[in-house]
Structures are given as structure tokens and as C-alpha cells.
Design an enzyme around this catalytic site. Structure first.
Site, PDB file in Angstrom:
ATOM      1  N   GLU A  53      32.664  30.381  34.843  1.00  0.00           N
ATOM      2  CA  GLU A  53      33.844  31.220  34.703  1.00  0.00           C
ATOM      3  C   GLU A  53      34.195  31.976  35.976  1.00  0.00           C
ATOM      4  O   GLU A  53      35.374  32.184  36.282  1.00  0.00           O
ATOM      5  CB  GLU A  53      33.642  32.206  33.537  1.00  0.00           C
ATOM      6  N   PHE A 108      33.748  35.422  27.758  1.00  0.00           N
ATOM      7  CA  PHE A 108      33.427  34.736  29.014  1.00  0.00           C
ATOM      8  C   PHE A 108      34.486  34.932  30.093  1.00  0.00           C
ATOM      9  O   PHE A 108      34.210  34.731  31.269  1.00  0.00           O
ATOM     10  CB  PHE A 108      33.201  33.243  28.749  1.00  0.00           C
TER      11      PHE A 108
END
Lengths: 271, 335
Positions: B58, B83
Site C-alpha cells: 500500500e 490498509f
């Protein structure tokens, strides 16, 4: 049969029992993280059935929390968990949650957010070194989570600080499976052996469904060498013939027909 | 407005994004190993060259989004709410928010709608994103709002965080309903009321159900839908709160830093002394479980709104019970 042959036979049966327990646990809701348990059954069998890992002394980190099903499944077989607990897996307010959390029993650390486990294991290893204790540190890691950069920050640190890592062992379930499909189709992480070696680790690659090879690899851990990573090459459904290759490896839908076929196959293996 | 149990629809976000992207070639779709889960499988299949899966990475994804946006793309970044906010907060701040780029961060599974426990439950995503300069925070309540929000946030210059329920999305509003990124909407009541319920996202069905019960028990209620938590429509909120005896905020989020906090700031700065009750997840990490179980255990149900309203008004009659609305496959009912 020699003692060693018997031990290998027992570990194989233990792995089959892990798969059987996991299948029954996933059948409670009809869906869940079965692929993880099927691919890692021998790894959990060897970690908790070979006597190499000393429960309550050595530290065990389960990096991918979705694999906690495999841990429960083996723990119920080796006397670490009341087998009746398995029946509540994944239910509301159950002790055994589908993704590991801070209240998960039997682990020193479990991470539902991936790529963070090895860092925690290194923290344990440093603490062991500071205290001068006799403890090993085991970290179970999955292959997909190596896409997270933190894995490599941790790997770099451990090699740099190898004299403070004691016996640190990472076991990777290399099953080539992540949510979106095969790891090779999402973002390639290979060549893993070369990557870990270049980061300063001792690398052993084994067939992750071979309990003998896994045991030997684990037994070679040493505080006087580089930290050890065992790349356990596995298949997502653990070579179960009952499961079609089209089934979802990350989160399977297990209907009654599939469940019966899988249980029959596993019971036949145990007969 | 429709009545519960609400009809549901699948992938309103994914469909709307694909439709918009067909008209706007500058739109790029980024994902991090959660393609089907973020409804972007249809985008991947239809426009594969503009769909990029970065894998489980991410922080890297936010940096890539920033680069694409600097080069002129409008970038939709898709993953679970946890996330794309807490996991890569510095990357969001430096690569997206600070340069005020056209990156639209879409976080699924808000609050306790995830069964996956604290690692998968975004309970502070609004607080984190709201604290970043330049970042707008959007939380649609139903499928109609989701569809309209996609084009609206694409048109809004700069970074946006949008939190979306994953999977079956209820249809709450009538076809004529219009989402306005500058306005909170009065869904029920007007003028003087005993209780003003200010809600967003997945708490709208419970707010409406509670309002019905309160009205039936001779308690006047105003319900506000706040699909844009930042920048907050303080004018509408203060106007509704000014003539209410108590204000209750309801959010599927920690009571710290989200809608309740934003409303508290607006009311205090307007000099309103009206009592405020923030209903949401207390200052705790939750656990695994079904939505029904978690919403009840952590106080996000219709009954919780009724209890808070009753206590807040100091009524000595017994608290009325929330209706039990049967949910079924293909329908969505508030807890």
C-alpha cells in the site's frame, strides 16, 4: 519400522489430522481460510509435532493471521488446545477467531495486517539476547506478504544484527496464493532463495509437504550462523484431489458435496 | 425514502467507476490484491490497460498514485479502509495530501462491518484522513449516493477519501435523491425538535429506524445525513441543532476524531450549548464477528440511539424498543 520412520509416519498422520480438523472448522460456516491450512498442514505438524519447537519456552510468531486455523487444528491434536474449542471457530464471541487478534491463544504474536510478523519476531529475538535466555524464535510467514516492504526491512535488520538474533527461524509457506490469485500473476516475488540469500540469510528450500525434509531443515537451526529461512514449497490445496483447481485458495466456499469429498479423502488417508 | 428491509444492489461503486472511466480516459484504477473485494474486477476486465494491481504494497501504491496524478491522471486507489489509511499514513500525507493531487482513496469495510477483527476494521480512518490538510472525507449512505459520489469526487479537485460498505449495498433513498458534496441533508423532521440525530454511512438506516420509533412516541426528531464529513456543512448542522433539545451523532467509527468530533467542533464554534451525545465505537479496539453481533455489542444499534435519546431528554417513561426488522438474503436491515 525404525524410530525415525515411525516419527515421520506420525507427522504425516498429524498433517492429515490438521487438514481434517480445518475442513470441519471451515464447514461450520461453509466458507473460510481452508486453503491456508491445507497448504501448511505439514509445516504446522512439524513445528508442533516434532518436538523441535518447545512450547512455552520458544517463541512463535504467526505473521499471517488468516493461517491461525492451521495452528488451532494442530494444537488440538498435540494437547495444547481443548479439541472442543474447534467447534466454535469463527463464531460470534468465540475464542478462536477466523483472523488472529491480540486475544488469540497459543501464539506470542499474530498479525492480521500482513507483512509485520517478522519485525515482531526480531523484537522477541533481541529480548531473548538481552535476557541471556535459552529460547528460540520461530516466525511463520506467507509468501504473498513478502510484497510488503516491511518484510525486507526486517530481513535486512536481522542479518545485520545476526549475533543478537540467537536461533531465529523463519518458515515460509510458499504456496503461490494470495487474494487476487497466484502470486506469480499479481506481483512476482521470485527468485526468493536468491533474495533472502542476498539479504544475508541462510536459505533452505524444501518440499513443504515432506515432513522429513521440513524436520531436517528445522533441526539445522543454529545460533552461530546467519538467521535461517526455510522456503517450504507447497501447493495451495495440499495436494487434495477432491478440490478443483478453480476453488478460491484464499477464501474457499465449501459446500456440502465438497466437504464430504474432502473428509472422505482425508479419512481414507488416515485409515 | 424507502422502508426497511432495504433492497440491495451489488457493485454500485465498481459499475459507476467503470462508466465514468469509459468517458474519462485520464482515470486510472489502482488496487492492492483486493480486486473483487473492492468491486474493481469489472474495471480490470473492461479496461485492463488502465487497471494496475500493485500487490500487497500500500505504501508503494500511494507513491505510484502520486506520480500518476502529477502526470495528469485522476487516480482511484482501492483497498480496505485500514490498509489505505493507517497502514501508509505518511505516504498518503506526503505523496497525495500535501501536493493536493487528484487521488481518490476508496477504503472498503468501514468500522465494524468487517468480521475480521481489529486488523481489518477501519475504526479511525475518518479521524486520520480528516486531520490531513487538503483531504476531503466522503461517506455515502446508500447505492444511489455511491453511484453519484464517484463522479462527484472525480470532479472535485484534489484528494478525497471515501469509505464504502463492502458487498451488498442497500438502496435507501428514492430515485430523485441527489448527493451534494457541499450539503448535509435533512432526511426527516424540520424546525423545532426534541432530538437531532446526525448520522453518516451505515448508521443512516438505524438513525431512520430510531426516528420512526421516537416520532411514534411523541418525540420530535430531525435526522441529518452527512455524506461529506470534511469539509463539513456546518451551516446546516448548526441550523438543525439550534432548535433541538439534544443532538446525537451516530457513526460506524470511533467516537474520537470522526463525525461526532466534527459536529462537536462546529457546534462549539457556533456557540451552541446544546447537549451532544456521540454514539459510535467507544475508545476501544473491537473483535471478530458478524455485523449484527458487533453493532449490538459495540453500541451501534437502533436501540442504542433510542436509549441515548431517552436518557438525554430525561424522559421518565420506559424506553421504547427498537423494531426487529427481519433481514433476508437480498435485503438489508439495520441492527
Amino acid at each position: 519400522m525404525t524410530g525415525q520412520q515411525q516419527a515421520i509416519c506420525d507427522l504425516r498422520r498429524l498433517a492429515a489430522r490438521v487438514r481434517l480438523n480445518a475442513t470441519r472448522m471451515v464447514a461450520i460456516q461453509g466458507f473460510g481460510y481452508l486453503g491456508q491450512a491445507l497448504s501448511s498442514a505439514e509445516i504446522f505438524a512439524v513445528l508442533f509435532g516434532s518436538g523441535l519447537l518447545r512450547p512455552r519456552r520458544d517463541r512463535f510468531v504467526l505473521a499471517p493471521g488468516h493461517y491461525v486455523i492451521g495452528l488451532y487444528a494442530v494444537a488440538a491434536e498435540v494437547g495444547l488446545l481443548d479439541p472442543r474449542e474447534l467447534e466454535s471457530y469463527g463464531k460470534d464471541s468465540a475464542l478462536l477467531e477466523a483472523i488472529g487478534t491480540e486475544r488469540t491463544p497459543l501464539v506470542d504474536l499474530v498479525c492480521g495486517s500482513l507483512g509485520q510478523g517478522l519485525s515482531g519476531a526480531i523484537g522477541f529475538a533481541l529480548a531473548t539476547h538481552l535476557a541471556g535466555e535459552d529460547r528460540d524464535t520461530y516466525a511463520f510467514v506467507s509468501d504473498g506478504e513478502m510484497q510488503e516492504g516491511q518484510t525486507w526491512e526486517a530481513a535486512m535488520f536481522a542479518a545485520h544484527n545476526r549475533r543478537r538474533m540467537g536461533r531465529l527461524v523463519v518458515v515460509v509457506d510458499v504456496n503461490n496464493s494470495q487474494v487476487d490469485g497466484p502470486v506469480t500473476s499479481v506481483i512476482a516475488i521470485e527468485p526468493l532463495a536468491q533474495k533472502w540469500r542476498s539479504f544475508g540469510w541462510r536459505v533452505l528450500e524444501v518440499d513443504g509437504h515432506d515432513v522429513d525434509a521440513l524436520s531436517s531443515a528445522l533441526a539445522s537451526r543454529s545460533a552461530d550462523a546467519e538467521p535461517l529461512v526455510i522456503l517450504a514449497r507447497t501447493e495451495i490445496f495440499g495436494r487434495m484431489r477432491s478440490l478443483p483447481s478453480s476453488a478460491d485458495g484464499h477464501f474457499i466456499k465449501l459446500d456440502a458435496t465438497l466437504e464430504r469429498a474432502l473428509i472422505a479423502e482425508l479419512e481414507a488417508a488416515l485409515a | 425514502m424507502r422502508n426497511p428491509p432495504y433492497e440491495i444492489t451489488l457493485k454500485p461503486y465498481g459499475q459507476a467507476l467503470l462508466e465514468l472511466a469509459r468517458q474519462r480516459p485520464e482515470i486510472i484504477c489502482l488496487g492492492a490484491d483486493l480486486t473483487r473485494q473492492t468491486e474493481t474486477d469489472i474495471f480490470r476486465d473492461a479496461l485492463p490497460e488502465r487497471f494496475i494491481n500493485v500487490g500487497m504494497a500500500e505504501a508503494n501504491m500511494m507513491g505510484i498514485a502520486g506520480g500518476l496524478a502529477r502526470a495528469g491522471h485522476v487516480v482511484f486507489v482501492n483497498t480496505f479502509g485500514v490498509f489505505c489509511t493507517r497502514r501508509c499514513f505518511d505516504q498518503v500525507a506526503m505523496a497525495v495530501a500535501y501536493p493536493a493531487l487528484n487521488v481518490k482513496i476508496v477504503g472498503f469495510m468501514p468500522g465494524l462491518s468487517s468480521p475480521g477483527g481489529p486488523s481489518h476494521q477501519a475504526i479511525e480512518d475518518v479521524a486520520l484522513m480528516r486531520a490531513l490538510p487538503n483531504m476531503a472525507v466522503v461517506e455515502p449512505a446508500d447505492a444511489l449516493e455511491v453511484r453519484q459520489a464517484v463522479a462527484a469526487i472525480a470532479d472535485r479537485p484534489g484528494p478525497v477519501y471515501m469509505r464504502l460498505k463492502r458487498g451488498e449495498t442497500p438502496i435507501i433513498f428514492d430515485d430523485g435523491h441527489r448527493l451534494d458534496l457541499d450539503k448535509a441533508q435533512v432526511l426527516a423532521g424540520s424546525g423545532r425538535s426534541d432530538v437531532c440525530i446526525i448520522a453518516a454511512g451505515m448508521m443512516i438506516p438505524a438513525a431512520l429506524a430510531a426516528a420512526r420509533v421516537l416520532e411514534n412516541n411523541q418525540v420530535g426528531v430531525t435526522v441529518l445525513n452527512v455524506p461529506v464529513i470534511k469539509p463539513l456543512d456546518a451551516v446546516t448542522i448548526v441550523a438543525a441543532a439550534r432548535y433541538s433539545r439534544i443532538v446525537i451523532t451516530a457513526e460506524n467509527h470511533s467516537i474520537i476524531g470522526g463525525l461526532g468530533s466534527a459536529v462537536a467542533e462546529a457546534l462549539a464554534e457556533a456557540g451552541l450549548g446544546v447537549p451532544l451525545r456521540r454514539l459510535g465505537i467507544g475508545d476501544v479496539f473491537a473483535e471478530s464477528g458478524s455485523r449484527e453481533f458487533l453493532f449490538q455489542r459495540y453500541g451501534l444499534g437502533t436501540q442504542n440511539i433510542l436509549d441515548v435519546a431517552w436518557r438525554g431528554l430525561g424522559l421518565d417513561r420506559p424506553v421504547p424498543s427498537a423494531p426487529i426488522i427481519e433481514s433476508s438474503p437480498g435485503a438489508y436491515a439495520p441492527v
